[in-house]
Design a protein around this motif. Structure first.
Motif, PDB file in Angstrom:
ATOM      1  N   LEU A  17      69.786 -23.867  -0.819  1.00 56.26           N
ATOM      2  CA  LEU A  17      69.912 -25.313  -0.654  1.00 56.26           C
ATOM      3  C   LEU A  17      70.446 -25.733   0.715  1.00 56.26           C
ATOM      4  N   LEU A  18      71.220 -24.878   1.355  1.00 59.45           N
ATOM      5  CA  LEU A  18      71.754 -25.256   2.663  1.00 59.45           C
ATOM      6  C   LEU A  18      70.668 -25.374   3.726  1.00 59.45           C
ATOM      7  N   GLN A  19      69.475 -24.893   3.419  1.00 59.44           N
ATOM      8  CA  GLN A  19      68.374 -25.082   4.363  1.00 59.44           C
ATOM      9  C   GLN A  19      67.957 -26.549   4.467  1.00 59.44           C
ATOM     10  N   LYS A  20      68.461 -27.369   3.543  1.00 60.85           N
ATOM     11  CA  LYS A  20      68.207 -28.813   3.607  1.00 60.85           C
ATOM     12  C   LYS A  20      69.206 -29.523   4.518  1.00 60.85           C
ATOM     13  N   SER A  21      70.131 -28.791   5.105  1.00 62.97           N
ATOM     14  CA  SER A  21      71.155 -29.393   5.959  1.00 62.97           C
ATOM     15  C   SER A  21      70.558 -29.956   7.238  1.00 62.97           C
ATOM     16  N   GLU A  22      71.254 -30.943   7.780  1.00 73.90           N
ATOM     17  CA  GLU A  22      70.890 -31.512   9.082  1.00 73.90           C
ATOM     18  C   GLU A  22      71.750 -30.856  10.163  1.00 73.90           C
ATOM     19  N   VAL A  43      78.759 -21.045   1.263  1.00 69.96           N
ATOM     20  CA  VAL A  43      79.944 -21.839   0.965  1.00 69.96           C
ATOM     21  C   VAL A  43      80.104 -21.885  -0.551  1.00 69.96           C
ATOM     22  N   VAL A  44      81.344 -21.805  -1.004  1.00 70.56           N
ATOM     23  CA  VAL A  44      81.613 -21.763  -2.442  1.00 70.56           C
ATOM     24  C   VAL A  44      82.696 -22.775  -2.787  1.00 70.56           C
ATOM     25  N   LYS A  45      82.598 -23.319  -4.002  1.00 68.66           N
ATOM     26  CA  LYS A  45      83.581 -24.302  -4.467  1.00 68.66           C
ATOM     27  C   LYS A  45      84.289 -23.783  -5.710  1.00 68.66           C
ATOM     28  N   ARG A  98      74.124 -21.099   9.812  1.00 70.14           N
ATOM     29  CA  ARG A  98      74.598 -19.729   9.993  1.00 70.14           C
ATOM     30  C   ARG A  98      76.090 -19.712  10.319  1.00 70.14           C
ATOM     31  N   ALA A  99      76.754 -18.665   9.857  1.00 69.30           N
ATOM     32  CA  ALA A  99      78.144 -18.375  10.245  1.00 69.30           C
ATOM     33  C   ALA A  99      79.071 -19.574  10.068  1.00 69.30           C
ATOM     34  N   VAL A 100      79.197 -20.066   8.849  1.00 69.50           N
ATOM     35  CA  VAL A 100      80.061 -21.215   8.572  1.00 69.50           C
ATOM     36  C   VAL A 100      81.524 -20.786   8.577  1.00 69.50           C
ATOM     37  N   SER A 101      82.358 -21.562   9.280  1.00 78.09           N
ATOM     38  CA  SER A 101      83.794 -21.284   9.347  1.00 78.09           C
ATOM     39  C   SER A 101      84.615 -22.230   8.483  1.00 78.09           C
ATOM     40  N   GLU A 102      84.097 -23.413   8.234  1.00 78.84           N
ATOM     41  CA  GLU A 102      84.855 -24.393   7.455  1.00 78.84           C
ATOM     42  C   GLU A 102      83.916 -25.400   6.814  1.00 78.84           C
ATOM     43  N   VAL A 103      84.346 -25.923   5.663  1.00 81.09           N
ATOM     44  CA  VAL A 103      83.584 -26.945   4.947  1.00 81.09           C
ATOM     45  C   VAL A 103      84.505 -28.125   4.668  1.00 81.09           C
ATOM     46  N   GLU A 104      84.187 -29.271   5.209  1.00 83.66           N
ATOM     47  CA  GLU A 104      84.946 -30.496   4.982  1.00 83.66           C
ATOM     48  C   GLU A 104      84.065 -31.467   4.214  1.00 83.66           C
ATOM     49  N   GLU A 105      84.479 -31.818   2.989  1.00 85.24           N
ATOM     50  CA  GLU A 105      83.710 -32.767   2.182  1.00 85.24           C
ATOM     51  C   GLU A 105      84.181 -34.188   2.465  1.00 85.24           C
ATOM     52  N   LYS A 106      83.224 -35.065   2.823  1.00 87.59           N
ATOM     53  CA  LYS A 106      83.555 -36.463   3.108  1.00 87.59           C
ATOM     54  C   LYS A 106      82.384 -37.345   2.726  1.00 87.59           C
ATOM     55  N   ASP A 107      82.652 -38.339   1.865  1.00 87.41           N
ATOM     56  CA  ASP A 107      81.653 -39.342   1.486  1.00 87.41           C
ATOM     57  C   ASP A 107      80.353 -38.709   0.995  1.00 87.41           C
ATOM     58  N   GLY A 108      80.483 -37.698   0.148  1.00 84.98           N
ATOM     59  CA  GLY A 108      79.306 -37.086  -0.454  1.00 84.98           C
ATOM     60  C   GLY A 108      78.542 -36.137   0.446  1.00 84.98           C
ATOM     61  N   LYS A 109      79.146 -35.773   1.578  1.00 82.86           N
ATOM     62  CA  LYS A 109      78.494 -34.841   2.496  1.00 82.86           C
ATOM     63  C   LYS A 109      79.438 -33.687   2.814  1.00 82.86           C
ATOM     64  N   LEU A 110      78.845 -32.527   3.067  1.00 84.32           N
ATOM     65  CA  LEU A 110      79.595 -31.373   3.541  1.00 84.32           C
ATOM     66  C   LEU A 110      79.389 -31.227   5.042  1.00 84.32           C
ATOM     67  N   TRP A 111      80.490 -31.301   5.777  1.00 83.65           N
ATOM     68  CA  TRP A 111      80.459 -31.083   7.217  1.00 83.65           C
ATOM     69  C   TRP A 111      80.893 -29.649   7.463  1.00 83.65           C
ATOM     70  N   PRO A 154      76.625 -23.393  18.152  1.00 83.21           N
ATOM     71  CA  PRO A 154      76.738 -24.577  19.019  1.00 83.21           C
ATOM     72  C   PRO A 154      76.324 -25.861  18.290  1.00 83.21           C
ATOM     73  N   PHE A 155      76.750 -26.026  17.057  1.00 83.54           N
ATOM     74  CA  PHE A 155      76.373 -27.226  16.310  1.00 83.54           C
ATOM     75  C   PHE A 155      77.271 -27.393  15.089  1.00 83.54           C
ATOM     76  N   ILE A 156      77.156 -28.558  14.446  1.00 86.78           N
ATOM     77  CA  ILE A 156      77.764 -28.819  13.142  1.00 86.78           C
ATOM     78  C   ILE A 156      76.622 -29.084  12.173  1.00 86.78           C
ATOM     79  N   ALA A 157      76.699 -28.487  10.990  1.00 89.15           N
ATOM     80  CA  ALA A 157      75.672 -28.696   9.974  1.00 89.15           C
ATOM     81  C   ALA A 157      76.210 -29.666   8.923  1.00 89.15           C
ATOM     82  N   VAL A 158      75.349 -30.552   8.455  1.00 90.19           N
ATOM     83  CA  VAL A 158      75.752 -31.557   7.456  1.00 90.19           C
ATOM     84  C   VAL A 158      74.809 -31.483   6.268  1.00 90.19           C
ATOM     85  N   TYR A 159      75.390 -31.296   5.100  1.00 90.98           N
ATOM     86  CA  TYR A 159      74.602 -31.180   3.863  1.00 90.98           C
ATOM     87  C   TYR A 159      74.928 -32.328   2.935  1.00 90.98           C
ATOM     88  N   GLN A 160      73.898 -33.012   2.449  1.00 91.07           N
ATOM     89  CA  GLN A 160      74.072 -34.119   1.512  1.00 91.07           C
ATOM     90  C   GLN A 160      74.172 -33.571   0.106  1.00 91.07           C
TER      91      GLN A 160
END
Length: 390
Positions: free
Chosen positions: A56-61, A340-342, A362-375, A382-388
């Protein structure tokens, strides 16, 4: 031990296959005073096997591609502005809605050594000069930003930013060696991890291969300006997050691949317990508004890494084999794939999200949930991934 002997034989043959001299010392195993320690990892049968078969994370922006390097931690201030993140050249930057702007620094020395560079790994040699901000947390009452800098300890900067002030750089007379993550409670007490007193972040692979246990979890009390050690003799403690009610915090045991809970209040105050066994090796952990915990997993365990952890002498032997670094990383589960696991506050596994092919995230270091999105931040990418979230 028979299994260990079999693995040693396999990798001896592997070295021969690659036409390498198996008795030539590797750079790591040649380092003076380098020692390998046993990891009392959970039983293989305890490790979760659940997977996200839909990837599912392949749907991330993918956001801010090539605009920032190594955004380890993601934070939003009490007014909702952000994201803020610490990056590889030592800056903490803020997205103002149109562009990234400099917000804060952990080192006052912003010489030419700290200028942005084209290669991600080129930052490592100057991190101890420029600083490397890792964990970030805002005090929701004051708007102050608390920073775990790998080299300069636990720090704080006001809502307007600038050069951060040092809160603490040692405990019990022992300097902080690798400050990694932190959280702050309603009274301004800072809880943080020191991953190692022996190896700095720029030598983190030595810490990984050694599994030495000088890691600590500490508390800084702003009223007394004293730092106390809460838990010691840890193998690579990493992320830390207070519970929603402030009665406890959880932290990641990086080398063991576990979540541990430490009680701050109640009958269990001052004690700790294993909260969950993780499917792999964790980085940061963050609580959401419901009190659930998101954990970023660098990689799943492999049988190779598992056997290596149990048998330090085997690990030393394999380190002497000049196996290509890329192959060694792959054997340890180092493929750049996102997991990422909850978990519930009680430690129940609630959800796993993956990009098991590493196509998008790739290589996620942290997951911050805000307003229904995972940052999702990454110390490597060299980027931030955002998952709805659905």
């Amino acid at each position: 031990m028979r299994t260990a002997v079999v693995f040693a034989g396999v990798f001896f043959l592997l070295a021969v296959y690659y036409r390498l001299d198996p008795f030539k010392q590797s750079a790591i195993s040649d380092i003076k005073d380098f020692k390998a320690y046993r990891v009392d990892a959970p039983a293989w049968s305890e490790i979760p096997v659940e997977k996200d078969t839909q990837n599912l994370l392949q749907k991330s922006e993918i956001k801010f591609l090539n605009q920032i390097q190594g955004p380890e931690s993601i934070a939003f201030d009490p007014k909702g502005r952000g994201p803020y993140t610490g990056i590889a050249d030592g800056r903490i930057v803020l997205w103002d809605g149109e562009k990234w702007i400099d917000f804060a620094y952990t080192s006052a020395n912003r010489s030419g050594l700290c200028d942005p560079k084209p290669s991600p790994m080129s930052y490592l040699k100057n991190e101890h000069i420029c600083g490397r901000p890792l964990g970030l947390r805002f005090d929701k009452r004051t708007g102050d930003l608390y920073i775990a800098d790998a080299y300069f300890g636990a720090m704080k900067v006001g809502p307007e930013g600038g050069v951060a002030e040092s809160l603490t750089t040692e405990a019990e007379g022992v300097p902080l060696g690798f400050t990694n993550d932190l959280d702050v409670d309603d009274e301004g007490n800072v809880y943080f991890t020191d991953s190692s007193t022996k190896y700095q972040r720029r030598n983190f692979m030595l810490l990984v291969y050694s599994a030495e246990d000088s890691g600590r979890v500490l508390k800084y009390d702003p009223s007394t300006k004293q730092t106390t050690v809460l838990i010691r003799n840890l193998q690579f403690p990493n992320g830390l997050s207070l519970s929603k009610d402030g009665s406890s915090f959880v932290f990641c045991e990086g080398r063991l691949g576990r979540l541990q809970k430490y009680w701050l209040k109640g009958e269990k105050a001052g004690t700790s317990e294993v909260m969950a066994v993780l499917p792999g090796y964790p980085d940061n952990v963050r609580a959401n508004e419901r009190g659930e915990f998101w954990v970023a997993i660098h990689s799943r365990r492999t049988i190779y890494s598992y056997i290596n952890s149990k048998y330090p002498q085997l690990r030393l032997f394999l380190l002497k084999l000049p196996i290509p670094v890329k192959l060694r990383s792959l054997l340890h589960g180092g493929q750049l794939r996102a997991i990422v696991v909850k978990y519930s506050p009680e430690g129940k596994l609630l959800q796993i999200l993956e990009d098991g092919e590493g196509k998008v995230v790739r290589a996620v270091s942290e997951v911050e949930e805000k307003d229904g999105k995972l940052w999702m931040g990454s110390v490597l990418m060299p980027f931030i991934a955002v998952y709805q979230l659905e």
